[in-house]
Each structure stands twice: as structure tokens, then as C-alpha cells.
Motif scaffolding. Sequence first.
Motif, PDB file in Angstrom:
ATOM      1  N   VAL A 122       0.831  -1.206   0.000  1.00 39.29           N
ATOM      2  CA  VAL A 122       0.000   0.000   0.000  1.00 39.29           C
ATOM      3  C   VAL A 122       0.861   1.250   0.000  1.00 39.29           C
ATOM      4  CG1 VAL A 122      -1.675   1.330   1.345  1.00 39.29           C
ATOM      5  CG2 VAL A 122      -1.972  -1.143   1.084  1.00 39.29           C
ATOM      6  N   GLU A 123       1.966   1.192   0.731  1.00 44.67           N
ATOM      7  CA  GLU A 123       2.873   2.340   0.777  1.00 44.67           C
ATOM      8  C   GLU A 123       3.464   2.619  -0.602  1.00 44.67           C
ATOM      9  OE1 GLU A 123       6.881   3.852   3.205  1.00 44.67           O
ATOM     10  OE2 GLU A 123       5.921   1.936   3.696  1.00 44.67           O
ATOM     11  N   CYS A 124       3.792   1.554  -1.339  1.00 45.22           N
ATOM     12  CA  CYS A 124       4.390   1.719  -2.668  1.00 45.22           C
ATOM     13  C   CYS A 124       3.344   1.967  -3.752  1.00 45.22           C
ATOM     14  CB  CYS A 124       5.203   0.475  -3.029  1.00 45.22           C
ATOM     15  SG  CYS A 124       6.605   0.157  -1.954  1.00 45.22           S
ATOM     16  N   ASN A 125       2.144   1.412  -3.571  1.00 49.14           N
ATOM     17  CA  ASN A 125       1.086   1.507  -4.583  1.00 49.14           C
ATOM     18  C   ASN A 125      -0.230   1.823  -3.885  1.00 49.14           C
ATOM     19  OD1 ASN A 125      -0.516   1.336  -6.845  1.00 49.14           O
ATOM     20  ND2 ASN A 125      -0.315  -0.889  -7.095  1.00 49.14           N
ATOM     21  N   PRO A 126      -0.539   3.103  -3.662  1.00 51.75           N
ATOM     22  CA  PRO A 126      -1.724   3.488  -2.896  1.00 51.75           C
ATOM     23  C   PRO A 126      -3.039   2.918  -3.437  1.00 51.75           C
ATOM     24  CG  PRO A 126      -0.294   5.375  -3.231  1.00 51.75           C
ATOM     25  CD  PRO A 126       0.252   4.274  -4.080  1.00 51.75           C
ATOM     26  N   ARG A 127      -3.100   2.604  -4.741  1.00 59.94           N
ATOM     27  CA  ARG A 127      -4.343   2.060  -5.298  1.00 59.94           C
ATOM     28  C   ARG A 127      -4.634   0.652  -4.806  1.00 59.94           C
ATOM     29  NH1 ARG A 127      -3.726   4.882 -11.230  1.00 59.94           N
ATOM     30  NH2 ARG A 127      -4.970   6.703 -10.727  1.00 59.94           N
ATOM     31  N   ALA A 128      -3.665   0.030  -4.117  1.00 60.56           N
ATOM     32  CA  ALA A 128      -3.897  -1.292  -3.536  1.00 60.56           C
ATOM     33  C   ALA A 128      -4.618  -1.211  -2.195  1.00 60.56           C
ATOM     34  CB  ALA A 128      -2.566  -2.021  -3.355  1.00 60.56           C
ATOM     35  N   ARG A 129      -4.789   0.009  -1.679  1.00 59.72           N
ATOM     36  CA  ARG A 129      -5.332   0.183  -0.325  1.00 59.72           C
ATOM     37  C   ARG A 129      -6.705  -0.462  -0.162  1.00 59.72           C
ATOM     38  NH1 ARG A 129      -4.647   5.128  -0.070  1.00 59.72           N
ATOM     39  NH2 ARG A 129      -2.757   5.153   1.217  1.00 59.72           N
ATOM     40  N   SER A 130      -7.555  -0.326  -1.162  1.00 64.13           N
ATOM     41  CA  SER A 130      -8.926  -0.825  -1.031  1.00 64.13           C
ATOM     42  C   SER A 130      -9.138  -2.188  -1.689  1.00 64.13           C
ATOM     43  CB  SER A 130      -9.908   0.183  -1.637  1.00 64.13           C
ATOM     44  OG  SER A 130      -9.575   0.454  -2.992  1.00 64.13           O
ATOM     45  N   ALA A 131      -8.062  -2.816  -2.155  1.00 59.48           N
ATOM     46  CA  ALA A 131      -8.190  -4.077  -2.884  1.00 59.48           C
ATOM     47  C   ALA A 131      -8.639  -5.222  -1.977  1.00 59.48           C
ATOM     48  CB  ALA A 131      -6.867  -4.439  -3.543  1.00 59.48           C
TER      49      ALA A 131
END
Length: 319
Positions: A299-308
Motif C-alpha cells: 500500500v505504501e508503494c502503490n496506494p491504489r492497492a489500499r482498497s483491494a
Amino acid sequence: MTSEYRHVPVMLTEVEQELSLKPGDVVCDCTLGGAGHTVALAQHVAPDGLSLGIDQDDAALKAASERMDRLAPCVTYKFLKGNFSQLDNLLVQAQVIGVDAFLFDLGVSSPQLDVAERGFSYHEDAPLDMRMDPRNNTLTAAEVIQTYNEADLTRILRSYGDEKFAARIAHVIVEQRKLSPIRTTLELVEVVKRAIPAAARRHGKHPARKTFQALRIEVNHELDVLETGLKQAIRWLNPGGRICIIAYHSLEDKLVKHILSEYAQGCVCPADFPVCVCGRKPVLDILTKKPLVATPSEVECNPRARSALLRAARRTTYL
């Protein structure tokens, strides 16, 4: 435009683990995008396997092909133009008889969000479009805003956006369009801001986020498309084959959970029946009792993974 398709694959490690691919398998990425997942998964099926990808965007197909040629030159692939709701026809076109693994990475791709003129972003001014496939879809977000009655707007915002202030926003939209049409993204943002109390706007995410999500789902019939695509994919799975779905909001995840559970159900006879008479066998084994989520480091590297939210299932061997 192809340079815009630099796809950072979400939860790639988890996807690879759940799909458990081996050389010679047929794998289908139903949401190809920039081929971030596809290139990685193709390595597992090489040298004799087949990598399939589906996308309705010509730019995505071009970028994905270039990336595969560069990064996975030894892998056989076929990329098909269309929507995953057309999966039956597309797989017949690809001349396959079964698939060992499907991936659905749902949601809007980065280029669609980042290219302002597509109308998905509430940060940039653009026509209210939001169509993922403009060639085959005539309904735009502007048309929804201008023509739907207040009750239908409220329903869409509440059902597809989980918007607490759905009724207020719908009312202000209807009142505003009596004075002048709402044609652009930032015009809609201003209307939404007027409808939401100031105290609520000061906290949380962007006040128009849920409204834009709801409109996008309505314009593209996303939930209907998802249900159709998932059911077709399950039918094409080879015995022991796997399916993996990454959802990004609760509506998608609930629908995915419901469909997987439906196909995982066996006998439906009443409990007091001494023997099964329905003959129903489970089609799927659920591999993820609860959805998997991205690690904090991802999530830190790819914020769009936060809600996955990732769910996976395996085709049973019942015929």
C-alpha cells in the motif's frame, strides 16, 4: 497514448499464489490494462502455455502487446478486444477449449483515471463522460445527471456510492439543472459540495468521490457486466482450474462473494430428507474464506492497492 499504460499490478504475489499456475496452462486476464499481471503470470505457463488477455481499449491492447513482446518474448499470447461480459464469444474466437486460470482485476485503470478528457476524475475539468467503451455505449454521466429524476438519482447515489447525503445531492442536482445544465466534472463537484454540509466536507476523502463512483457504475452497467463475466468464466474453467477476483469497493466484493458462494453450494435438499434427491454438486471450492488484502508495504508503494479485496476459488472435479 500507450506510454500512459504503466500498470503496477495489485497484489501480484497473492494472485500468483492463488492461481498456482504451471507450465502448459492456459491463463486469461479478463482485465488486461497495461499487462502488469499478465506478463508476470505468463512466465509461469511458459514455454508451452497460452496467455490470453481481454480489454476494450485499443491503446491498452497495443501497450500490452508491446510489453509482452519485450518482457515475455517466448510466451504465446492472444489479446482480444472486448468486454469480459462477452467472454463466451471471445474464448471461442481464441479457439481454446478450456481455461486453467482466470484473473479479474476490477475497477478503473490508471489511464482512464489520469486522462482528464475521459471524465472519470473529480480533480480535473472535463466533459461528464465516464464511458469505458465510448464506441459501444451511448449513455454518458452527463445524460444521467440531466435526465434521471430525483428518485432515481437518489437510488443510484445510495446504492452504488453508499452516499450518506444521496437525497440532498440528488435534490441539488435537479434544482441546479433547472437553471443551467451540468456538463462538466468540476461543475458537478461544485453541486455536490453545495449539497454536503460543511462539517462533513472537512473530514474524510473528497466529497464527490462517492458520487463519481456511483455514476461510473451506472453508466457502464458495471455490476451486470461483472455478474455475466464471472458466470461465463466459471463455465470455462477446467476441472481444478482457479479464478481470482480483485474488487475495490464493497458492492463489487459482495457480488463476487455471492456468486462464488452460489457455485460452491452442493445439495439443497431439506435437512430432513434422508438422502439427496436434488443431485446438485458444488462447482467451486472457495479458497479464500475472507478476502485477502494488500500488505502495508505494498500500500505504501502503490496506494491504489489500499482498497483491494481478493477472493479466489477452484473448479471442482465434478462433471
